[in-house]
Scaffold this active site. Structure first.
Site, PDB file in Angstrom:
ATOM      1  N   ASP A  92       0.845  -1.195   0.000  1.00  0.00           N
ATOM      2  CA  ASP A  92       0.000   0.000   0.000  1.00  0.00           C
ATOM      3  C   ASP A  92       0.879   1.243   0.000  1.00  0.00           C
ATOM      4  O   ASP A  92       1.816   1.364   0.786  1.00  0.00           O
ATOM      5  CB  ASP A  92      -0.938   0.036   1.219  1.00  0.00           C
ATOM      6  CG  ASP A  92      -2.192   0.849   0.920  1.00  0.00           C
ATOM      7  OD1 ASP A  92      -3.281   0.245   0.853  1.00  0.00           O
ATOM      8  OD2 ASP A  92      -2.086   2.087   0.728  1.00  0.00           O
ATOM      9  N   VAL A 109       1.989   1.088  -7.418  1.00  0.00           N
ATOM     10  CA  VAL A 109       1.664   0.201  -8.549  1.00  0.00           C
ATOM     11  C   VAL A 109       1.641   0.957  -9.875  1.00  0.00           C
ATOM     12  O   VAL A 109       1.726   0.360 -10.944  1.00  0.00           O
ATOM     13  CB  VAL A 109       0.303  -0.525  -8.358  1.00  0.00           C
ATOM     14  CG1 VAL A 109       0.299  -1.397  -7.121  1.00  0.00           C
ATOM     15  CG2 VAL A 109      -0.873   0.440  -8.347  1.00  0.00           C
ATOM     16  N   SER A 160     -15.471  -3.273 -11.409  1.00  0.00           N
ATOM     17  CA  SER A 160     -16.482  -2.585 -10.625  1.00  0.00           C
ATOM     18  C   SER A 160     -17.789  -2.645 -11.405  1.00  0.00           C
ATOM     19  O   SER A 160     -17.778  -2.679 -12.649  1.00  0.00           O
ATOM     20  CB  SER A 160     -16.042  -1.130 -10.449  1.00  0.00           C
ATOM     21  OG  SER A 160     -17.161  -0.318 -10.236  1.00  0.00           O
ATOM     22  N   TYR A 167     -12.673   6.032 -14.523  1.00  0.00           N
ATOM     23  CA  TYR A 167     -12.707   4.831 -13.673  1.00  0.00           C
ATOM     24  C   TYR A 167     -13.343   3.647 -14.414  1.00  0.00           C
ATOM     25  O   TYR A 167     -12.829   2.526 -14.406  1.00  0.00           O
ATOM     26  CB  TYR A 167     -13.485   5.197 -12.412  1.00  0.00           C
ATOM     27  CG  TYR A 167     -13.605   4.107 -11.382  1.00  0.00           C
ATOM     28  CD1 TYR A 167     -12.510   3.731 -10.605  1.00  0.00           C
ATOM     29  CD2 TYR A 167     -14.833   3.480 -11.143  1.00  0.00           C
ATOM     30  CE1 TYR A 167     -12.635   2.749  -9.629  1.00  0.00           C
ATOM     31  CE2 TYR A 167     -14.969   2.506 -10.175  1.00  0.00           C
ATOM     32  CZ  TYR A 167     -13.863   2.140  -9.418  1.00  0.00           C
ATOM     33  OH  TYR A 167     -13.990   1.180  -8.451  1.00  0.00           O
ATOM     34  N   ALA A 177     -18.201  -1.085   1.886  1.00  0.00           N
ATOM     35  CA  ALA A 177     -17.948   0.167   2.589  1.00  0.00           C
ATOM     36  C   ALA A 177     -16.440   0.389   2.685  1.00  0.00           C
ATOM     37  O   ALA A 177     -15.717  -0.474   3.166  1.00  0.00           O
ATOM     38  CB  ALA A 177     -18.544   0.074   3.988  1.00  0.00           C
ATOM     39  N   SER A 178     -15.973   1.522   2.196  1.00  0.00           N
ATOM     40  CA  SER A 178     -14.558   1.878   2.315  1.00  0.00           C
ATOM     41  C   SER A 178     -14.468   3.383   2.090  1.00  0.00           C
ATOM     42  O   SER A 178     -15.487   4.027   1.811  1.00  0.00           O
ATOM     43  CB  SER A 178     -13.721   1.144   1.259  1.00  0.00           C
ATOM     44  OG  SER A 178     -13.916   1.759   0.000  1.00  0.00           O
ATOM     45  N   ARG A 179     -13.263   3.898   2.147  1.00  0.00           N
ATOM     46  CA  ARG A 179     -13.180   5.350   1.961  1.00  0.00           C
ATOM     47  C   ARG A 179     -13.527   5.738   0.519  1.00  0.00           C
ATOM     48  O   ARG A 179     -13.864   6.882   0.247  1.00  0.00           O
ATOM     49  CB  ARG A 179     -11.811   5.885   2.356  1.00  0.00           C
ATOM     50  CG  ARG A 179     -10.718   5.487   1.398  1.00  0.00           C
ATOM     51  CD  ARG A 179      -9.414   6.140   1.769  1.00  0.00           C
ATOM     52  NE  ARG A 179      -8.401   5.744   0.800  1.00  0.00           N
ATOM     53  CZ  ARG A 179      -7.184   6.222   0.764  1.00  0.00           C
ATOM     54  NH1 ARG A 179      -6.806   7.130   1.639  1.00  0.00           N
ATOM     55  NH2 ARG A 179      -6.329   5.819  -0.128  1.00  0.00           N
TER      56      ARG A 179
END
Ligand code: NAI
Length: 703
Positions: free
Chosen positions: A320, A357, A435, A448, A481-483
């Site tokens: 990360d 990355v 996604s 995206y 759920a994530s930022r």
């Protein structure tokens, strides 16, 4: 003809077979079921006799013999073991993957044993059964190999606990053969006599099916799904109509030994039988010894994957960058470090990587971290991600490129060096992260969604390139759920969408047992489903030469656009094949000789001289006589001497062997669609004279 010892360890091409309830019932009738056990014969609440498994993959047995180059004149089914993992559904599609695991030498004049192991999966993804099949090549011993380790089944010194009598009908093989084993030995009196028998004999696997019914009825009545393992050795032949007894000794809870005896002469027809039964043991999926890289694992979904992989035994590289949600900032070691310390605190193994990355150097460095710390890479989850949402006109190049750099190029940068490692070791599991926005569209996310759907295209080709090396590549489309989603999802939904719900699917795609490649799965909360590109059956608007008018598209739009009866393609060629097929002349019958696009028998003989392999013919002095019946047939022979080959029409005075076939079968065999072994065992190819010499044909003539 020498055995092909190099065949050991090389996987066969996967074999897929569709079946319906009628195949299940036909098998049951073939092994003697009837009104007394209607559960196996009536489509209402139909159950599957466990031994249906081996009948349904009969072609694998042929494959084993063919790959090992066993001398056809001496081939016998020696032993059979079946391990049942999950109940066999009453219909669907089965795919079998297998390889030869051992070739043993019993010594000169004593034969050789070829052991093939295969796993069969249902189209529903479940592993159904493992088959370990031993073929006895009576004429292949003495090549200087090792003998098989001794195995002994010790029967209790007492009368059997159960004896189940059965009376196979004198016509039994005629029904049983319809389940796949159509070898002439079981139907053709002339062929049987030529092979040294008074008349056609029972299939060993048919008697095996009678035994399986007896074992199930006695030990797990009405619950065939409780069968776990059935192993045996075929020891004597049996004529149809001879009554048999299955003798059963219950030796411990969930285990019995068994034999089948010929009631007329007391001979043991099937020996060393083992039958195990009980509920399916719950098997934990583990990753012990595996090295996993998870990118973007400092938070959200990646963190959940890394923790669970480590909990299940994997050594994890927690990558990360620790940047902001939009990828800006210098990054931070804290998120990756925290996850590594959580894994270690729980007793797992992990190492942190803070590389980016979005650069090629970053990708290389992440893989190097895995190699330096753990020596390998088995699993890669491309998960790192950022968001820079803008409606399209406001989407400046910087926002476009930074999102593509992390998602699409990021996956490329890490996958390339990881794939190289996986290719070398012949194993890999790769997961891309797409996604629902990419699959279906979402306002304000052109950057995206373009990147996310591109990852599907990336997978589509990588799955093909990886197939040969057991590298499986799949894609997850999570909702969690994530930022990334905190200001997108409504708060009450946000609380319910724990990333941990996505973990089981993603980890399944990383498992050794994962049977799928090239699949996409949507997961959110407890809901899991598969997404795929489905292509409609389409319509032909012209004869293929004339360009249709624009108006014809409008007129035929219903047919062009429908997805009803659509299908998925695994690769480009299948789709192009359908275009070609739409214009191919329809075969008028199955005779085939001389049809457009297919060679005639005469064409094949004309070309045969050109495919002669002089290098393989050193010291060979042989004449193959061909007698081809039916339209377009006739007599031809090939004479090979002094590394030269003569092909001529007519009959030779002294052929080494004569091959007799019908013209369409001969054409199919010579064009590769009918394996020679299959042609022989099904009686389509009859060989007279020196059968062993006939096996030289495959070596002497290149297809
Ligand atoms: P997240 O923001 O919690 O996690 C993403 C992680 O990737 C962050 O920790 C971030 O620091 C890291 N990262 C970003 N750029 C990086 C780079 N250049 N190099 C290394 N690490 C980098 O987000 P979340 O939700 O866990 O997302 C994970 C993946 O799932 C992303 O690819 C996202 O697009 C995808 N996804 C998530 C959905 C959701 O509902 N959360 C929906 C659909 C897809």
């Amino acid at each position: 003809m020498a055995l092909n010892l190099d065949a050991v360890g090389k996987p066969f091409a996967p074999l897929t077979k569709d079946y319906t309830w009628k195949d299940v019932v036909l098998y049951a009738l073939g092994v003697g079921a009837g009104f007394s056990d209607l559960d196996y014969c009536y489509e209402k609440d139909l159950k599957v006799i466990p031994s249906f498994s081996i009948a349904s993959i009969f072609d694998i047995l042929m494959q084993i013999g063919l790959e090992a180059n066993v001398n056809l004149a001496g081939v016998l089914h020696g032993e059979q073991e079946l391990i049942f993992h999950n109940p066999i559904p009453v219909e669907g599609s089965m795919t079998t993957q297998g390889k030869i695991t051992h070739i043993y030498d019993k010594g000169e004049g004593r034969g050789a044993l070829v052991v093939g192991e295969s796993d069969t999966f249902h189209a529903n993804g479940q592993k159904l059964f493992t088959s370990i099949c031993t073929i006895f090549g009576r004429l292949d011993g003495g090549f200087g190999g090792q003998n098989a380790p001794k195995t002994e089944v010790i029967f209790p010194d007492r009368e059997p606990d159960f004896t189940v009598a059965a009376a196979p009908s004198p016509d039994q093989p005629l029904i049983y053969r319809l389940s796949g084993d159509v070898f002439s030995l079981h139907v053709d009196p002339e062929f049987a006599k030529m092979s040294g028998f008074q008349k056609p004999i029972m299939h060993g696997l048919c008697t095996h099916g009678f035994a399986c019914r007896a074992l199930v009825d006695t030990l797990i009545p009405g619950e065939p799904e409780l069968a776990r393992r059935m192993a045996c050795r075929f020891s004597k032949t049996l004529y149809p109509g001879v009554p048999v007894k299955t003798l059963i000794w219950k030796t411990e809870d969930g285990k019995a030994l068994w034999r089948v005896v010929n009631t007329e002469n007391g001979e043991i027809v099937i020996d060393n039988g083992i039958f195990e039964y009980g509920p399916i043991p719950k098997r934990e999926i583990r990753y012990d010894g595996r090295v996993a890289i998870v990118t973007g694992a400092g938070a959200g979904l990646g963190r959940a994957y890394a923790l669970e992989l480590a909990r299940r035994g994997a050594k994890v590289v927690v990558n990360d960058l620790g940047g902001a949600r939009d990828g800006s900032g210098d990054g931070s070691a804290a998120p990756a470090d925290q996850v590594v310390s959580d894994i270690k605190a729980a007793g797992g193994e992990a190492v942190a990587s803070y590389d980016n990355v979005a650069t090629a150097e970053g990708g290389e460095a992440i893989v190097k971290t895995a190699l330096d710390a753990f020596g390998s890479v088995d699993i890669l989850i491309n998960n790192a991600g950022i968001l820079r949402d803008k409606s399209f006109v406001k989407m400046e190049p910087e926002n476009w490129h930074s999102v593509l750099d992390v998602h699409l190029n990021g996956a490329y940068h890490v996958t390339r060096p990881a794939f190289e490692v996986m290719k070398t070791k012949g194993y890999g599991r790769i997961v891309m992260t797409t996604s629902a926005a990419g699959l279906y569209g979402n306002f304000g996310q052109t950057n995206y969604t373009a990147a996310k759907l591109a990852l599907v295209g990336f997978m589509n080709t990588l799955k093909i390139e990886g197939k040969k090396y057991d590298i499986k590549v799949n894609t997850i489309a999570p909702v969690a759920a994530s930022r990334l989603t905190e200001d997108i999802l409504p708060p009450d939904l946000f609380d319910k969408l724990k990333p941990e719900f996505v973990t089981p699917m993603t980890l399944f795609l990383c498992a050794e047992d994962c049977p799928v490649t090239g699949n996409i799965y949507n997961v959110g909360m407890g809901f899991y489903n598969r997404a795929a590109f489905v292509t409609g059956p389409g319509a032909v608007l012209t004869d293929g030469a004339q360009i249709p008018e624009v108006e014809s598209v409008l007129e035929s739009l219903d047919k062009v656009a429908t997805l009803k009866d659509g299908k998925e393609y695994f690769e480009l060629n299948e789709q192009v094949g359908d275009i070609m097929a739409a214009f191919a002349p329809k075969a008028s019958d199955d005779d085939g000789a001389g049809e457009a696009g297919r060679p005639s028998v005469a064409d094949i003989f004309e070309a045969l001289g050109k495919s002669f392999q002089a290098d393989a013919a050193a010291g060979v002095d042989v004449v193959f006589q061909y007698s081809i019946s039916g339209e377009g047939g006739g007599d031809w022979y090939t004479a090979i001497k002094d590394q030269a080959c003569t092909v001529a029409a007519g009959t030779h005075a002294k052929p080494s062997c004569t091959l007799k076939m019908a013209a369409p079968d001969f054409i199919a065999m010579m064009s590769g669609s009918l394996p020679a072994m299959q042609a022989f065992s099904s009686g389509k190819l009859v060989i007279e004279g020196d059968i062993m010499k006939s096996q030289l044909i495959e070596k002497l003539f290149k297809r």
